[in-house]
Design a protein around this motif. Structure first.
Motif, mmCIF file in Angstrom:
data_model
loop_
_atom_site.group_PDB
_atom_site.id
_atom_site.type_symbol
_atom_site.label_atom_id
_atom_site.label_comp_id
_atom_site.label_asym_id
_atom_site.label_seq_id
_atom_site.Cartn_x
_atom_site.Cartn_y
_atom_site.Cartn_z
ATOM 1 N N THR A 173 -41.258 -38.576 16.682
ATOM 2 C CA THR A 173 -41.412 -37.067 16.634
ATOM 3 C C THR A 173 -40.934 -36.548 17.603
ATOM 4 O OG1 THR A 173 -43.729 -37.683 17.351
ATOM 5 C CG2 THR A 173 -44.056 -38.456 15.044
ATOM 6 N N ASP A 174 -40.781 -37.064 18.116
ATOM 7 C CA ASP A 174 -40.110 -35.233 19.664
ATOM 8 C C ASP A 174 -38.776 -34.868 19.420
ATOM 9 O OD1 ASP A 174 -40.149 -34.150 22.143
ATOM 10 O OD2 ASP A 174 -39.088 -35.567 23.020
ATOM 11 N N MET A 175 -38.649 -34.181 18.237
ATOM 12 C CA MET A 175 -37.806 -33.927 17.516
ATOM 13 C C MET A 175 -37.284 -32.708 17.971
ATOM 14 S SD MET A 175 -38.056 -34.338 13.431
ATOM 15 C CE MET A 175 -40.067 -34.372 13.034
ATOM 16 N N ILE A 176 -35.731 -32.626 18.387
ATOM 17 C CA ILE A 176 -35.615 -31.338 18.538
ATOM 18 C C ILE A 176 -35.004 -30.460 17.449
ATOM 19 C CG2 ILE A 176 -33.182 -29.452 19.096
ATOM 20 C CD1 ILE A 176 -33.299 -31.316 21.302
ATOM 21 N N CYS A 177 -35.511 -28.800 16.349
ATOM 22 C CA CYS A 177 -35.436 -28.350 15.802
ATOM 23 C C CYS A 177 -35.026 -27.290 15.848
ATOM 24 C CB CYS A 177 -36.644 -28.622 14.534
ATOM 25 S SG CYS A 177 -37.267 -27.382 13.108
ATOM 26 N N CYS A 178 -34.108 -26.456 15.128
ATOM 27 C CA CYS A 178 -33.578 -25.047 15.346
ATOM 28 C C CYS A 178 -35.378 -24.140 14.774
ATOM 29 C CB CYS A 178 -32.718 -24.271 14.583
ATOM 30 S SG CYS A 178 -32.569 -24.912 13.075
ATOM 31 N N PRO A 179 -35.378 -22.571 14.669
ATOM 32 C CA PRO A 179 -35.897 -21.863 13.255
ATOM 33 C C PRO A 179 -35.414 -22.080 12.181
ATOM 34 C CG PRO A 179 -35.994 -21.015 15.257
ATOM 35 C CD PRO A 179 -34.524 -21.309 15.513
ATOM 36 N N GLY A 180 -34.148 -21.867 11.418
ATOM 37 C CA GLY A 180 -33.480 -22.260 10.054
ATOM 38 C C GLY A 180 -34.309 -21.067 9.289
ATOM 39 N N LEU A 181 -33.995 -21.070 8.052
ATOM 40 C CA LEU A 181 -34.421 -20.333 7.382
ATOM 41 C C LEU A 181 -35.631 -19.654 6.963
ATOM 42 C CD1 LEU A 181 -32.515 -18.992 4.967
ATOM 43 C CD2 LEU A 181 -33.241 -20.587 3.402
ATOM 44 N N ASP A 182 -36.746 -19.846 7.858
ATOM 45 C CA ASP A 182 -37.776 -19.615 7.921
ATOM 46 C C ASP A 182 -37.683 -17.965 8.772
ATOM 47 O OD1 ASP A 182 -39.834 -21.076 6.017
ATOM 48 O OD2 ASP A 182 -39.337 -23.475 8.289
ATOM 49 N N PHE A 183 -36.908 -18.528 9.748
ATOM 50 C CA PHE A 183 -37.023 -16.995 10.296
ATOM 51 C C PHE A 183 -34.930 -16.414 10.422
ATOM 52 C CE2 PHE A 183 -40.219 -19.401 11.741
ATOM 53 C CZ PHE A 183 -41.062 -18.509 12.322
ATOM 54 N N CYS A 184 -34.527 -17.472 10.416
ATOM 55 C CA CYS A 184 -33.539 -17.261 11.026
ATOM 56 C C CYS A 184 -32.272 -16.459 9.676
ATOM 57 C CB CYS A 184 -32.236 -17.968 11.165
ATOM 58 S SG CYS A 184 -30.348 -18.264 12.430
ATOM 59 N N ALA A 185 -31.461 -15.003 10.309
ATOM 60 C CA ALA A 185 -30.814 -13.835 9.159
ATOM 61 C C ALA A 185 -29.051 -15.699 8.863
ATOM 62 C CB ALA A 185 -30.194 -13.184 8.827
ATOM 63 N N ARG A 215 -33.889 -24.979 5.858
ATOM 64 C CA ARG A 215 -35.201 -24.690 6.544
ATOM 65 C C ARG A 215 -35.215 -26.293 7.302
ATOM 66 N NH1 ARG A 215 -40.047 -25.375 1.915
ATOM 67 N NH2 ARG A 215 -38.210 -26.157 1.106
ATOM 68 N N SER A 216 -35.341 -26.026 8.876
ATOM 69 C CA SER A 216 -35.511 -26.992 9.776
ATOM 70 C C SER A 216 -36.673 -27.587 9.512
ATOM 71 C CB SER A 216 -34.870 -27.150 10.428
ATOM 72 O OG SER A 216 -33.610 -26.272 10.601
ATOM 73 N N GLY A 255 -27.718 -35.573 17.734
ATOM 74 C CA GLY A 255 -29.273 -36.804 17.423
ATOM 75 C C GLY A 255 -28.158 -37.972 17.465
ATOM 76 N N HIS A 256 -29.155 -39.182 18.177
ATOM 77 C CA HIS A 256 -28.897 -40.513 17.640
ATOM 78 C C HIS A 256 -28.975 -40.361 15.501
ATOM 79 C CE1 HIS A 256 -31.151 -41.871 21.314
ATOM 80 N NE2 HIS A 256 -29.728 -41.456 21.255
ATOM 81 N N ILE A 257 -30.037 -39.876 15.053
ATOM 82 C CA ILE A 257 -29.795 -39.147 13.697
ATOM 83 C C ILE A 257 -30.184 -38.095 13.762
ATOM 84 C CG2 ILE A 257 -31.334 -38.444 11.568
ATOM 85 C CD1 ILE A 257 -32.871 -42.001 12.247
ATOM 86 N N GLY A 258 -28.897 -37.003 12.748
ATOM 87 C CA GLY A 258 -29.171 -35.707 13.283
ATOM 88 C C GLY A 258 -29.236 -35.136 11.440
ATOM 89 N N ILE A 259 -29.714 -33.794 11.448
ATOM 90 C CA ILE A 259 -29.726 -33.501 10.201
ATOM 91 C C ILE A 259 -29.157 -32.131 10.269
ATOM 92 C CG2 ILE A 259 -31.620 -32.701 8.264
ATOM 93 C CD1 ILE A 259 -33.521 -34.429 9.721
ATOM 94 N N LEU A 260 -28.092 -32.406 9.310
ATOM 95 C CA LEU A 260 -27.776 -31.124 8.802
ATOM 96 C C LEU A 260 -28.231 -30.116 7.607
ATOM 97 C CD1 LEU A 260 -25.976 -27.815 9.598
ATOM 98 C CD2 LEU A 260 -23.994 -29.638 8.986
ATOM 99 N N GLY A 261 -28.669 -29.266 7.882
ATOM 100 C CA GLY A 261 -29.031 -28.045 6.151
ATOM 101 C C GLY A 261 -28.372 -27.206 5.930
ATOM 102 N N VAL A 262 -27.647 -27.661 4.461
ATOM 103 C CA VAL A 262 -26.333 -26.496 4.508
ATOM 104 C C VAL A 262 -26.817 -25.851 2.700
ATOM 105 C CG1 VAL A 262 -24.538 -28.398 5.149
ATOM 106 C CG2 VAL A 262 -25.154 -28.657 2.759
ATOM 107 N N GLU A 263 -26.146 -25.289 2.452
ATOM 108 C CA GLU A 263 -26.422 -25.127 1.048
ATOM 109 C C GLU A 263 -25.561 -25.184 -0.277
ATOM 110 O OE1 GLU A 263 -25.667 -22.138 -2.324
ATOM 111 O OE2 GLU A 263 -24.194 -21.894 -0.449
ATOM 112 N N LYS A 264 -26.193 -25.685 -0.940
ATOM 113 C CA LYS A 264 -25.739 -25.985 -1.759
ATOM 114 C C LYS A 264 -25.505 -25.799 -3.917
ATOM 115 C CE LYS A 264 -22.525 -29.673 -4.000
ATOM 116 N NZ LYS A 264 -22.899 -31.607 -3.324
ATOM 117 N N LYS A 265 -25.241 -24.868 -4.212
ATOM 118 C CA LYS A 265 -25.648 -24.616 -5.472
ATOM 119 C C LYS A 265 -26.454 -23.278 -5.391
ATOM 120 C CE LYS A 265 -22.827 -27.855 -7.977
ATOM 121 N NZ LYS A 265 -23.028 -28.740 -9.267
ATOM 122 N N GLY A 266 -26.838 -22.904 -4.559
ATOM 123 C CA GLY A 266 -27.931 -21.978 -4.535
ATOM 124 C C GLY A 266 -29.147 -22.831 -3.602
#
Length: 552
Positions: free
Chosen positions: A410-422, A427-428, A468-479
């Protein structure tokens, strides 16, 4: 801790006044947004999805209680009551009003802080090991060198308009807690055959759309020649770094395309010209800067060890906190305490103004008026006596800051994502929140052990998903938003870049996908002490991929 000299005070005051005038001209319409953009970026002011964002520099992650209280005050008065601590050991405010920025900068200057070079194509905030000057395994405290690098790089006339942003990290310990191999330049303390302490220099690391592990360009640079050597690297990069394509403008691309030996030859040629000149560090100047970082006057302690197993029986929550959130100290009877900013269901890296005030009080009372920001979005009290741990813990419990989950799932690194970043595609924060809820049970976290999950909302990788030992990348696909999973990343001295192992997942399916990977890891490990990353390296990618997708 370093204190501003006359030059620092003068240049911060001058820049603050200059930017106040620029803001005024923007508000009156004298400057258009296009004209204002390069000016605001030079002062750490971004325009995000919903509002301006101000990024404040925390050099090498070190703060005093006075400075933390000022950050709390700014959050309370000029923002929405919280700040976001970042992977550059800085703090960001997501909701300041443009008209208030000059006043905020004046407030920051009053406690020797600023937002200069937290953006733009320049040398950014130099980051370090969060336990620098305290860690039991340390060869040398890297912060004096980090401060020298800060002074050298601030408003450097040659390096204010580089081909792209430039990041430097430094560690004084053999165990890399600063991710130096994923920076444009990484420095690691080294000892030569004569017993002298100098620096390994790594070059060409980075994340983003083209992740690369840095290459060792010099195995030993003496302290007195470090600035000359780094300036030589910067000149080669500034001369040959691509300016026609921002995606290929980082030094990692230059090193990759030209080859390390070619770059090294050019750096050595530059170095031969400047070595022994004005960039040579006189020992008296190094001593002067180092004096600011002299260790506190530690009192001898009667209590020099703590029985974590016993404490875990008496108070399981306190025991978990002791087990995970304290780090060995060079001084007997003391430890460094990690304050988790990763509560279950919370936004990783966020702290309220009230929480910042509590941390400032604890630093003043129990940690010699000093605290740190980590590149993994937590805070640290670097010098806490064992006898004071229970009082510190109780205060953190009252403030909602006592999560005993450092280095756990649960000690994750996380960027602000689509909630804030243009710039974000997805979302992250909600993903991190749902994963932390799924694995909230303390016994489950303990069973899993050390596991680093890192989440980015776009390919720019501000959440460090590649390592990340496990990394998660958010991408846009078909909107819509889709999440790719990478496995096998590692930001330590055993550096590795994670690999995408298959098709992406819808947001609601990500926590379940992580659970499949975790369950498979537990079923395959040879002992409870074998970590996720070690098991993954032993077993290989294919079985993990089959476990994740085989029954899909």
């Amino acid at each position: 801790m370093y204190r501003y000299d006359e030059f620092d005070a003068a240049f911060v005051a001058g820049r603050t006044a200059q930017f106040a005038d620029q803001v005024k001209r923007r508000l009156t319409g004298e400057l258009s947004e296009d004209q204002f953009r390069p000016l605001r970026l030079m002062n750490g002011l971004y325009l995000q999805l919903h509002a301006y964002m101000l990024r404040v520099a925390v050099p090498y992650g070190t703060l005093s209680s006075r400075q933390m209280r000022k950050l709390a005050h700014i959050a309370r008065v000029y923002d929405r009551g919280y700040g976001h601590f970042t992977t550059r050991q800085n703090i960001q405010y997501n909701w300041p009003k443009l008209k208030d920025i000059p006043v905020i900068l004046e407030e920051l200057a009053s406690v020797e802080m600023h937002a200069i070079q937290t953006s733009g194509n320049c040398i950014r905030n130099v980051t370090t090991d969060q336990f620098a000057g305290a860690a039991a395994d340390e060869i040398i405290d890297p912060r004096p060198v980090a401060e020298i690098l800060r002074q050298w790089s601030s408003l450097h006339p040659e390096f204010s308009y580089l081909p792209r942003k430039f990041k430097i990290a430094i560690t004084g310990a053999p165990h890399d807690r600063a991710a130096i191999r994923f920076h444009d330049i990484g420095l690691q303390a080294a000892v030569n055959a004569a017993g002298e302490i100098g620096w390994e220099v790594w070059v060409g690391g980075g994340l983003g759309r083209t992740p690369m592990i840095a290459k060792l360009i010099n195995s030993f640079v003496p302290n007195e020649h470090l600035l000359a050597y780094l300036e030589s690297i910067m000149r080669v990069y500034n001369r040959y770094g691509r300016r026609d394509n921002k995606y290929k403008a980082r030094i990692k691309i230059l090193v990759h395309e030209e080859g390390l030996e070619s770059i090294k030859g050019q750096v050595e040629a530059e170095f031969a010209e400047v070595r022994g000149g004005v960039l040579t560090l006189p020992s008296e100047e190094v001593d002067r800067i180092s004096a600011y970082f002299a260790p506190p006057i530690f009192e001898p302690q009667a209590l020099t060890q703590i029985d974590v197993a016993y404490e875990s029986i008496v108070d399981p929550a306190y025991g978990r906190w002791l087990d995970n959130n304290i780090n060995a100290h060079i001084q007997p009877g003391y430890v460094s305490v990690t304050i988790s900013l990763k509560p279950v269901g919370g936004a990783p890296g966020d702290a309220t103004d009230a929480q910042m005030e509590v941390v400032a009080d604890l630093a003043e009372q129990f940690s010699f008026d000093e605290l740190r920001v980590t590149h993994e979005q937590n805070l640290v009290l670097p010098h806490v006596a064992l006898k004071d741990l229970r009082r510190v813990y109780d205060a953190l419990v009252a403030a909602g800051l006592a999560e005993g989950n450092n280095n756990l799932i649960t000690d994750m690194i996380c960027c602000p994502g689509l909630d804030f970043c243009a710039l974000a595609n997805a979302r992250s924060i909600p993903i991190a929140q749902e994963i932390s809820k799924k694995f909230a049970e303390p016994e489950r976290q303990k069973e899993i052990g050390e596991l680093k999950i890192k989440i980015s909302g776009c390919i720019n990788a501000c959440g460090h998903h590649h390592v990340g030992h496990i990394g998660i990348l958010g991408v846009e696909k078909k909107g819509g938003e889709l999440y790719q999973i990478t496995l096998g990343g590692d930001a330590t001295e055993q550096a590795s870049v994670g690999k995408i192992i298959g098709p992406g997942f819808e947001a609601e399916n990500v926590p379940g996908a992580i659970e499949k990977l975790v369950d498979f890891y537990i079923s395959q490990r040879t002992s409870e002490s074998e970590t996720f990353i070690d098991a993954y390296r032993r077993v290989g990618e294919a079985p993990f991929k089959e476990a994740l997708y085989g029954n899909a």
